[in-house]
Write an enzyme that holds these catalytic residues in place. Structure first.
Site, PDB file in Angstrom:
ATOM      1  N   GLU A   1      71.422  20.859 -29.761  1.00  0.00           N
ATOM      2  CA  GLU A   1      71.812  19.483 -29.394  1.00  0.00           C
ATOM      3  C   GLU A   1      70.722  18.980 -28.472  1.00  0.00           C
ATOM      4  OE1 GLU A   1      74.337  18.040 -30.692  1.00  0.00           O
ATOM      5  OE2 GLU A   1      75.502  19.708 -31.483  1.00  0.00           O
TER       6      GLU A   1
ATOM      7  N   GLU B   1      78.589  20.374 -33.356  1.00  0.00           N
ATOM      8  CA  GLU B   1      79.631  21.050 -32.589  1.00  0.00           C
ATOM      9  C   GLU B   1      80.833  20.120 -32.556  1.00  0.00           C
ATOM     10  OE1 GLU B   1      77.768  22.298 -28.866  1.00  0.00           O
ATOM     11  OE2 GLU B   1      76.725  23.918 -29.903  1.00  0.00           O
TER      12      GLU B   1
ATOM     13  N   CYS C   1      72.681  12.276 -22.877  1.00  0.00           N
ATOM     14  CA  CYS C   1      71.909  12.214 -24.119  1.00  0.00           C
ATOM     15  C   CYS C   1      72.342  11.038 -24.984  1.00  0.00           C
ATOM     16  CB  CYS C   1      72.059  13.522 -24.881  1.00  0.00           C
ATOM     17  SG  CYS C   1      73.782  13.961 -25.162  1.00  0.00           S
TER      18      CYS C   1
ATOM     19  N   ASN D   1      72.757  17.745 -16.774  1.00  0.00           N
ATOM     20  CA  ASN D   1      73.352  16.414 -16.630  1.00  0.00           C
ATOM     21  C   ASN D   1      74.874  16.429 -16.635  1.00  0.00           C
ATOM     22  OD1 ASN D   1      73.359  17.130 -19.335  1.00  0.00           O
ATOM     23  ND2 ASN D   1      73.132  15.030 -20.039  1.00  0.00           N
TER      24      ASN D   1
HETATM   25  P1  NDP Z   1      65.708  21.237 -20.742  1.00  0.00           P
HETATM   26  O1  NDP Z   1      65.394  21.271 -22.177  1.00  0.00           O
HETATM   27  O2  NDP Z   1      64.612  21.209 -19.760  1.00  0.00           O
HETATM   28  O3  NDP Z   1      66.624  22.457 -20.312  1.00  0.00           O
HETATM   29  C1  NDP Z   1      67.846  22.775 -20.961  1.00  0.00           C
HETATM   30  C2  NDP Z   1      68.183  24.227 -20.666  1.00  0.00           C
HETATM   31  O4  NDP Z   1      67.234  25.063 -21.336  1.00  0.00           O
HETATM   32  C3  NDP Z   1      68.111  24.600 -19.195  1.00  0.00           C
HETATM   33  O5  NDP Z   1      69.089  25.562 -18.902  1.00  0.00           O
HETATM   34  C4  NDP Z   1      66.718  25.185 -19.115  1.00  0.00           C
HETATM   35  O6  NDP Z   1      66.520  26.012 -18.005  1.00  0.00           O
HETATM   36  C5  NDP Z   1      66.648  25.963 -20.406  1.00  0.00           C
HETATM   37  N1  NDP Z   1      65.304  26.310 -20.846  1.00  0.00           N
HETATM   38  C6  NDP Z   1      64.128  25.738 -20.493  1.00  0.00           C
HETATM   39  N2  NDP Z   1      63.094  26.352 -21.124  1.00  0.00           N
HETATM   40  C7  NDP Z   1      63.638  27.340 -21.900  1.00  0.00           C
HETATM   41  C8  NDP Z   1      63.102  28.302 -22.791  1.00  0.00           C
HETATM   42  N3  NDP Z   1      61.793  28.399 -23.006  1.00  0.00           N
HETATM   43  N4  NDP Z   1      63.955  29.130 -23.423  1.00  0.00           N
HETATM   44  C9  NDP Z   1      65.285  29.030 -23.226  1.00  0.00           C
HETATM   45  N5  NDP Z   1      65.864  28.145 -22.374  1.00  0.00           N
HETATM   46  C10 NDP Z   1      65.048  27.297 -21.724  1.00  0.00           C
HETATM   47  O7  NDP Z   1      66.679  19.980 -20.563  1.00  0.00           O
HETATM   48  P2  NDP Z   1      67.230  19.394 -19.219  1.00  0.00           P
HETATM   49  O8  NDP Z   1      68.011  20.430 -18.478  1.00  0.00           O
HETATM   50  O9  NDP Z   1      66.100  18.693 -18.546  1.00  0.00           O
HETATM   51  O10 NDP Z   1      68.288  18.326 -19.792  1.00  0.00           O
HETATM   52  C11 NDP Z   1      67.901  17.081 -20.232  1.00  0.00           C
HETATM   53  C12 NDP Z   1      67.717  17.058 -21.732  1.00  0.00           C
HETATM   54  O11 NDP Z   1      68.885  17.497 -22.381  1.00  0.00           O
HETATM   55  C13 NDP Z   1      67.474  15.665 -22.241  1.00  0.00           C
HETATM   56  O12 NDP Z   1      66.417  15.654 -23.172  1.00  0.00           O
HETATM   57  C14 NDP Z   1      68.761  15.312 -22.946  1.00  0.00           C
HETATM   58  O13 NDP Z   1      68.626  14.380 -23.961  1.00  0.00           O
HETATM   59  C15 NDP Z   1      69.213  16.629 -23.449  1.00  0.00           C
HETATM   60  N6  NDP Z   1      70.653  16.634 -23.675  1.00  0.00           N
HETATM   61  C16 NDP Z   1      71.125  16.634 -24.963  1.00  0.00           C
HETATM   62  C17 NDP Z   1      72.477  16.566 -25.211  1.00  0.00           C
HETATM   63  C18 NDP Z   1      73.013  16.604 -26.610  1.00  0.00           C
HETATM   64  O14 NDP Z   1      74.176  16.945 -26.783  1.00  0.00           O
HETATM   65  N7  NDP Z   1      72.235  16.288 -27.640  1.00  0.00           N
HETATM   66  C19 NDP Z   1      73.447  16.479 -24.120  1.00  0.00           C
HETATM   67  C20 NDP Z   1      72.851  16.523 -22.817  1.00  0.00           C
HETATM   68  C21 NDP Z   1      71.491  16.590 -22.620  1.00  0.00           C
HETATM   69  P3  NDP Z   1      65.809  25.356 -16.723  1.00  0.00           P
HETATM   70  O15 NDP Z   1      66.784  24.405 -16.137  1.00  0.00           O
HETATM   71  O16 NDP Z   1      65.538  26.491 -15.856  1.00  0.00           O
HETATM   72  O17 NDP Z   1      64.571  24.680 -17.230  1.00  0.00           O
END
Ligand code: NDP
Length: 486
Positions: A250, A463, A284, A152
């Site tokens: 996060e 963070e 988020c 995002n």
């Molecule tokens: P995901 O949890 O699907 O993915 C986040 C990252 O983790 C991606 O790089 C993803 O790779 C990777 N990933 C997926 N599965 C694994 C695994 N088993 N082991 C290690 N890494 C893995 O989130 P999204 O990318 O869909 O982002 C949206 C989410 O992020 C929302 O829930 C949002 O709330 C949260 N978010 C939280 C923030 C915060 O600061 N609290 C800020 C921004 C977003 P891949 O893309 O290949 O799946």
């Protein structure tokens, strides 16, 4: 446009996937093929982690705080010079408005690099004198750290982690979301141009299960900073825990915007709409539940509807577009599933709810109008589960106690935004909200020195400013005996 080839960045330069495999990166607004991207797996992770260890044993491990801060500042200047290009990459990869990437994502990435350069220069070492000894506490890098980031805010969040990690002297292996890979590669290029030694900053592209998980599990990785969804965060924690790695999570949110009758309602309506729909509601921190005091509920809802009806959803390259495309068709399907659920749960779509009619090549893009739903019970699934799209629900409350109970009645606890002119209420409510961050009469007003993070299922750890420097280092205390008193 000929699709680019995006490779990993390992040991100071681009690297093919060991398997030779690649995947496609497409623009979600047009479906255009942007790039073929190296598809990483455990073998690539091994190479990147090894490169990180060699860097720590060599030139990178010998750098001083000043040298690392200067590296970040040079990188910031290089990024600033290529800001338009970076904004375009981000907009094409994610579907977000180009104007938003220019205004928010890239300036913030530059600010992250500069801020942590400054912060690490200013960091001191605490000293605890005893009668017969002197303690001083220094911070050492963890070693090789894994940075896993979502789609995002790709470069914004990657620099938020990479800058403090590098400032503290760690070697980095980053795994960006496979949906938004290109600005991570740009960052690797710029850091190298700025003088980062080989192996200090590595990028392994690919999917979560194939590349992210082996990285989190790798015995050579000492810390994992993860931003993403709550379910993924739980998996990352499970995989990282047996190695006793430092872990920062996060995660998701379902944040409330609380509007009291005494608020400046024009400012509150502007704020609530901005909080709900910035970046297509895919932040988020977005305020996806708007809780409004019953006496002003109907009037306030009308004010929000009027504002949302004026928002333009369309071509991310058009400066007049307020919203661009969602990240993917699969994600839009998920969001539309929640709109169906909202109707089943008794909600009324007050504005939006459909796909905008757009001309080719945008007609097949993952667009969805900003949508407000009212009439739902506050505990229903639509109102308590993270949708992460341009959908907000609006609910009335009768008094402060009910407002707080509703705000706290979800499994998440990231942030809240409350709107009131009553100073005592603002402080009282802020103290009772079960979240990591509270904004009063504003939203997403950020100071990079303050702690960022959530409670409950929104994450573990903080963070930001000194919290980031602390996370990316180990405190080592040195106690020097001063000898016998004479
Ligand atoms: P995901 O949890 O699907 O993915 C986040 C990252 O983790 C991606 O790089 C993803 O790779 C990777 N990933 C997926 N599965 C694994 C695994 N088993 N082991 C290690 N890494 C893995 O989130 P999204 O990318 O869909 O982002 C949206 C989410 O992020 C929302 O829930 C949002 O709330 C949260 N978010 C939280 C923030 C915060 O600061 N609290 C800020 C921004 C977003 P891949 O893309 O290949 O799946």
């Amino acid at each position: 446009m000929t699709p680019a080839r995006v490779l990993h960045f390992i040991d100071g330069g681009p690297a093919e996937a060991a398997s030779g495999a690649s995947f496609e990166d497409r623009d979600p607004a047009t479906g255009e093929l942007l790039a073929h991207v190296a598809r990483g797996d455990a073998a690539d992770v091994d190479r990147a982690v090894d490169a990180g260890h060699r860097a720590l044993a060599g030139a990178w491990g010998a750098t001083s705080v000043d040298e690392r801060a200067a590296l970040l500042e040079r990188t910031a200047a290089l990024l600033e010079a290529r800001a338009d290009e970076a904004a375009l990459l981000e907009s094409e990869d994610s579907g977000k408005p180009l104007a938003l990437a220019r205004r928010l994502d890239i300036p913030r990435a530059i600010a992250n690099l500069r801020f942590f350069a400054q912060a690490v220069r200013q960091a001191g070492a605490p000293c605890h004198p005893m009668a017969d000894a002197l303690n001083y506490t220094v911070r050492k890098p963890l070693g090789v750290v894994a940075l896993i980031t979502p789609w995002n805010l790709p470069l914004y969040l990657l620099t938020w982690k990479a800058a403090p990690a590098l400032a503290m002297g760690n070697a980095v292996v980053a795994k960006p979301s496979e949906l938004t890979p290109r600005t991570a590669s740009l960052l690797a290029e710029l850091l190298t141009e700025a003088g980062a030694p080989s192996g200090a900053f590595n990028v392994v592209h690919g999917f979560g299960a194939e590349a992210g998980e082996p990285l989190c599990a790798h015995a050579g990785v000492r810390g994992v900073s993860f931003t993403g969804g709550t379910a993924t965060g739980a998996r990352v924690a499970q995989v990282a825990a047996p190695g006793f790695k430092k872990l920062s999570l996060e995660l998701g949110g379902k944040n409330a915007t609380l509007v009291f009758a005494d608020a400046d309602l024009e400012a509150a309506a502007d704020g609530a709409v901005r909080a709900a729909f910035t970046n297509q509601g895919q932040i988020c921190l977005c305020g996806s539940r708007v809780l409004v005091e019953a006496s002003i509920h109907d009037r306030f809802l009308d004010a929000m509807v009027a504002r949302v009806a004026r928002l333009r959803t369309g071509d991310p390259r058009d400066p007049a577009s307020d919203l661009g495309a969602l990240i993917s068709h699969a994600h839009r399907d998920k969001v539309e599933g929640y709109l169906r659920l909202a109707r089943e749960e008794g909600g009324t779509v007050r504005v939006g709810g459909g796909r905008p009619a757009l001309q080719p090549p945008l007609d097949g893009g993952a667009f969805l109008e900003p949508t407000l739903v009212s009439g739902l019970a506050p505990g229903c699934r639509t109102a308590t589960e993270e949708i992460f799209g341009p959908v907000a629900t609006v609910h009335p409350f009768t008094d402060e106690a009910e407002a707080l109970a509703m705000a706290n009645g979800v499994r998440y606890g990231l942030s809240a935004s409350l709107w009131t002119r009553d100073l005592a209420r603002a402080h009282r409510a802020a103290a009772r909200l079960d979240v990591g961050m509270v904004w009063v009469n504003t939203w997403l007003h950020r100071d990079l020195r303050v702690p960022f993070g959530g409670v409950k299922q929104s994450g573990v750890g903080r963070e930001g400013g000194g919290w980031s420097l602390e996370f990316f280092s180990e405190a080592v205390n040195v106690c020097v005996h001063l000898g016998e008193r004479s």
